[in-house]
Structures are given as C-alpha cells and as structure tokens.
Scaffold this motif. Structure first.
Motif, mmCIF file in Angstrom:
data_model
loop_
_atom_site.group_PDB
_atom_site.id
_atom_site.type_symbol
_atom_site.label_atom_id
_atom_site.label_comp_id
_atom_site.label_asym_id
_atom_site.label_seq_id
_atom_site.Cartn_x
_atom_site.Cartn_y
_atom_site.Cartn_z
ATOM 1 N N ALA A 1 0.648 -0.822 0.316
ATOM 2 C CA ALA A 1 0.146 -0.215 -0.004
ATOM 3 C C ALA A 1 1.027 1.558 -0.317
ATOM 4 C CB ALA A 1 -0.770 -0.080 1.091
ATOM 5 N N THR A 2 2.175 1.011 0.725
ATOM 6 C CA THR A 2 3.203 2.422 0.124
ATOM 7 C C THR A 2 3.522 2.453 -1.122
ATOM 8 O OG1 THR A 2 4.911 0.872 1.718
ATOM 9 C CG2 THR A 2 3.348 2.791 2.618
ATOM 10 N N GLY A 3 3.570 1.457 -2.266
ATOM 11 C CA GLY A 3 3.526 1.403 -3.810
ATOM 12 C C GLY A 3 3.015 1.865 -4.477
ATOM 13 N N GLN A 4 3.258 2.196 -5.809
ATOM 14 C CA GLN A 4 1.876 3.093 -6.635
ATOM 15 C C GLN A 4 0.912 2.018 -6.984
ATOM 16 O OE1 GLN A 4 4.815 4.600 -9.629
ATOM 17 N NE2 GLN A 4 6.278 3.007 -9.254
ATOM 18 N N LEU A 5 1.066 0.486 -6.831
ATOM 19 C CA LEU A 5 -0.523 0.406 -7.446
ATOM 20 C C LEU A 5 -0.937 0.002 -6.067
ATOM 21 C CD1 LEU A 5 -2.464 -1.150 -9.698
ATOM 22 C CD2 LEU A 5 -1.062 -3.125 -9.086
ATOM 23 N N GLY A 6 -0.606 -0.617 -4.898
ATOM 24 C CA GLY A 6 -1.166 -0.349 -4.075
ATOM 25 C C GLY A 6 -1.879 0.468 -2.898
ATOM 26 N N MET B 1 1.180 -4.037 -19.076
ATOM 27 C CA MET B 1 2.344 -3.059 -18.848
ATOM 28 C C MET B 1 1.586 -2.250 -19.039
ATOM 29 S SD MET B 1 5.332 -5.260 -19.112
ATOM 30 C CE MET B 1 4.404 -6.468 -18.451
ATOM 31 N N TYR B 2 1.838 -1.772 -17.540
ATOM 32 C CA TYR B 2 1.582 0.119 -17.268
ATOM 33 C C TYR B 2 1.522 1.133 -18.326
ATOM 34 C CZ TYR B 2 1.734 -2.020 -12.607
ATOM 35 O OH TYR B 2 1.466 -2.105 -11.010
ATOM 36 N N HIS B 3 1.404 2.193 -18.862
ATOM 37 C CA HIS B 3 1.651 3.041 -20.186
ATOM 38 C C HIS B 3 2.224 3.180 -19.206
ATOM 39 C CE1 HIS B 3 -2.623 2.892 -21.682
ATOM 40 N NE2 HIS B 3 -2.892 3.871 -20.701
ATOM 41 N N GLU B 4 2.573 4.306 -17.605
ATOM 42 C CA GLU B 4 3.485 4.393 -16.552
ATOM 43 C C GLU B 4 4.993 4.300 -17.454
ATOM 44 O OE1 GLU B 4 0.311 3.669 -15.685
ATOM 45 O OE2 GLU B 4 -0.252 5.256 -14.955
ATOM 46 N N ASN B 5 5.092 3.132 -17.949
ATOM 47 C CA ASN B 5 7.244 2.244 -17.845
ATOM 48 C C ASN B 5 7.042 3.028 -19.244
ATOM 49 O OD1 ASN B 5 5.880 0.987 -16.041
ATOM 50 N ND2 ASN B 5 5.374 -1.233 -17.362
ATOM 51 N N TYR B 6 6.111 3.556 -19.636
ATOM 52 C CA TYR B 6 6.781 4.174 -21.444
ATOM 53 C C TYR B 6 6.982 5.448 -21.417
ATOM 54 C CZ TYR B 6 7.086 -0.645 -22.311
ATOM 55 O OH TYR B 6 6.201 -1.775 -21.436
ATOM 56 N N VAL C 1 -0.591 -7.381 -3.902
ATOM 57 C CA VAL C 1 0.136 -6.939 -4.674
ATOM 58 C C VAL C 1 1.199 -7.545 -4.862
ATOM 59 C CG1 VAL C 1 0.943 -4.631 -5.184
ATOM 60 C CG2 VAL C 1 -0.992 -4.311 -4.100
ATOM 61 N N SER C 2 1.829 -7.314 -6.045
ATOM 62 C CA SER C 2 2.954 -9.092 -6.005
ATOM 63 C C SER C 2 4.489 -7.785 -5.997
ATOM 64 C CB SER C 2 3.473 -8.941 -7.392
ATOM 65 O OG SER C 2 3.169 -7.618 -8.421
ATOM 66 N N THR C 3 5.690 -7.989 -5.660
ATOM 67 C CA THR C 3 6.536 -7.439 -4.911
ATOM 68 C C THR C 3 6.870 -7.511 -5.979
ATOM 69 O OG1 THR C 3 7.832 -9.346 -4.236
ATOM 70 C CG2 THR C 3 6.177 -8.478 -2.819
#
Ligand code: NAP
Length: 282
Positions: free
Chosen positions: A8-13, A139-144, A71-73
C-alpha cells in the motif's frame, strides 16, 4: 468486512487503497506495509496500518481479513516467489476468505521471463484452496512515459521493440478495477486479463510525444543485446536490465499486443488511452 491491501506504500497498492476508501468506510480497510511511517496518512484517515514484510513471514498479520489484495512484490524473481508464497501461506493461516492477486498478462502461457513468478504464485494460491481472483495486469502506460523527456531532448527514442505493439494500461485504471473486484461479489475463480483499449507501436508513441510537445522525435529500434548493454552501461542492476530487455524483445515478438475487454467491463468505461497518458505526463 475487512479488506487488506499489501504494497500500500507502493504505486499500485496506494492507488487501490484510495479507490477502496471511495467505496467503503476506512474502518473496513487495512494495509500491510514494510514501513508504517510511510502510511501515516492512511492511519490518520482511520485505516488499520499493520507492519509486515514478505521476507519475514512471522511479521505478516492478516487476522480478521476477509479479502486480501495481494500486490506482487518487486525485486529479483527467485526472491519474489518465496516472498509471495509466504504471504499466501500467512493468509491461509489467518483464515482469509479470498485472495485477489495482481498477476501479469497471460501468466501461464507468456514467453516473458517475469511471468514465471506470477504463474508460480497463481499456482500456489490455487493449491491453497482459498477462493481467489487473478488480476492479470498488462504493462502500465507509465512504464513508457518516464523516458520520454530525455528522448525529446536527444530527438531519438531507443527501444528493442521493432514494430511490436503493446496493449498497455493506466496503472490507476488497474487500481480502480482491483478496488471494484475486492469489494464486489461474483469474482471467485475469475482470471481477468486487464489490458488497455488498443495496442500501440513505439513509432506511434514517438509521434504522439512529438505531437504533444511540438518537438521532433524518432523511434530507433536496436537489438536486444545492444539494448541490454546500454542499460548495464547506464548502471541498472543486472536483474532489472535483463527484465526490461526481455519485455522489450517480447513486445517485438507480439507477446503483449492482445487487447481484452475485461477491464472496461469491470470499471464500466473505456480504459484510458496511451494518448491521454502522454498528454498528462508531458
Ligand atoms: P511499486 O511501486 O514498486 O510497489 C511495489 C510494492 O511492493 C511496494 O509497496 C513495496 O513496499 C512492496 N514490497 C516489495 N518487497 C516487499 C516485501 N518484501 N514485503 C512487503 N512488501 C514488499 O510497484 P507498483 O507500480 O505498485 O506495481 C505493483 C507490482 O506490480 C510490482 O511490485 C511488480 O510486481 C508489478 N509491476 C508491474 C508492472 C506492469 O507494468 N504491469 C510494472 C512494474 C511492476 P515498499 O513500499 O515498502 O517499498
């Protein structure tokens, strides 16, 4: 009902928790995080913040949780498999009623190296006997987006994707879908393939970025070997350089180009496009 989100302190979570809090009272939401000081804002809102590290299974406290959003690590694959299995085992011990796991596109059939971790975790969850839902995130848009400003400076955007296309997706749309699935009913046993609304090529991405900024940008595709060498030269840890190169090469082979309707059906609207993401980022 208690819904617990890991990462939850990550982006997706973090985004998933925000969408959860739009739907249910804070008293129904818990998070499991490595560093509770990073979740002080959530604690202030009344969220139950629990310290837990997947690498130290005894720290994982999922007691009283009905639905767990696992959420996968991140990190090297061989470490992640053990971490995620430990989290599933902790959920079983705690009597969690359902596990919603953030997986990857086509986890069990994908040629991507990173899919093995997700396939192994999906398998472990199935074997646990706990009802589950798999959110196979594209894949996230944000990766690109992150590399575009630098590419616009130089005028070239270097990939190893050739003419390959990717059906990437907004991270926030995935988080919204996760919150909907976690709080909704009828998702037991479902495996959702969550992609963006269309598959785009990196020539198109360069054209969009050029259009948005008015600066010329050309896409240049190099070999996987050269791409990997560039990333290593730039100082990326080898496991990350290899992961990124593997994704690029597999995009070139068409592995991430399939568009699926699941996400639009879950969130009740068309998922955000890459054009919208580029405009917002630039
Ligand atoms: P992220 O911002 O890096 O978040 C990863 C989360 O995992 C962080 O909250 C991190 O905790 C947590 N974590 C790592 N190791 C942990 C451990 N040992 N115990 C407990 N928590 C641990 O990544 P994201 O953007 O939210 O994406 C979520 C996941 O999707 C990633 O972890 C990765 O598996 C996968 N992913 C998908 C894509 C895609 O394009 N679909 C791209 C990148 C990653 P801290 O907050 O304490 O660091």
């Amino acid at each position: 009902m208690t819904y617990l989100v890991t990462g939850a302190t990550g982006q997706l979570g973090g985004l998933a928790v925000r969408h959860l809090l739009d739907r249910v009272p804070a008293a129904d939401v818990a998070v499991s995080v490595r560093d509770v000081s990073k979740a002080a804002d959530l604690a202030d809102r009344g969220v139950d913040v629990r310290q837990g590290d997947f690498s130290e299974p005894d720290t994982l406290r999922f007691a009283g949780v009905d639905t767990l959003l696992l959420v996968s690590t991140n990190g090297p694959d061989e470490i992640r498999v053990g971490q995620q299995n430990a989290a599933v085992d902790a959920a079983v011990r705690a009597g969690v009623s359902r596990i919603v796991y953030t997986s990857v596109s086509d986890a069990t059939g994908s040629p991507l190296g990173l899919a093995k971790v997700h396939a192994a975790t999906e398998e472990h969850i199935k074997a646990s006997g706990v009802p589950y839902t798999f959110l196979r995130n594209a894949m996230y848009h944000e990766n690109y987006l992150g590399g575009l400003p630098q590419s616009l400076e130089s005028g070239t955007h270097v990939t190893a994707t050739g003419t390959g296309r990717v059906a990437s997706v907004s991270r926030d749309d995935l988080a919204l879908a996760a919150a909907i699935v976690v709080t909704g009913e009828g998702h037991e046993g479902a495996v959702y393939e969550l992609t963006g609304p269309r598959a785009w090529s990196f020539d198109e991405l360069a054209a969009i970025a050029s259009d948005v900024t008015g600066k010329p940008l050309a896409h240049v595709s190099v070999s996987g070997e050269d791409y990997l060498a560039n990333l290593l030269k730039a100082g990326l840890p080898p496991f990350l350089a290899e992961l990124f190169t593997d994704i690029q090469v597999n995009i070139g082979r068409g592995a991430l180009s399939e568009v699926r309707p699941d996400l639009g059906k879950l969130i009740g609207r068309e998922p955000k496009t890459i054009e919208e993401a580029v405009r917002a980022a630039l």
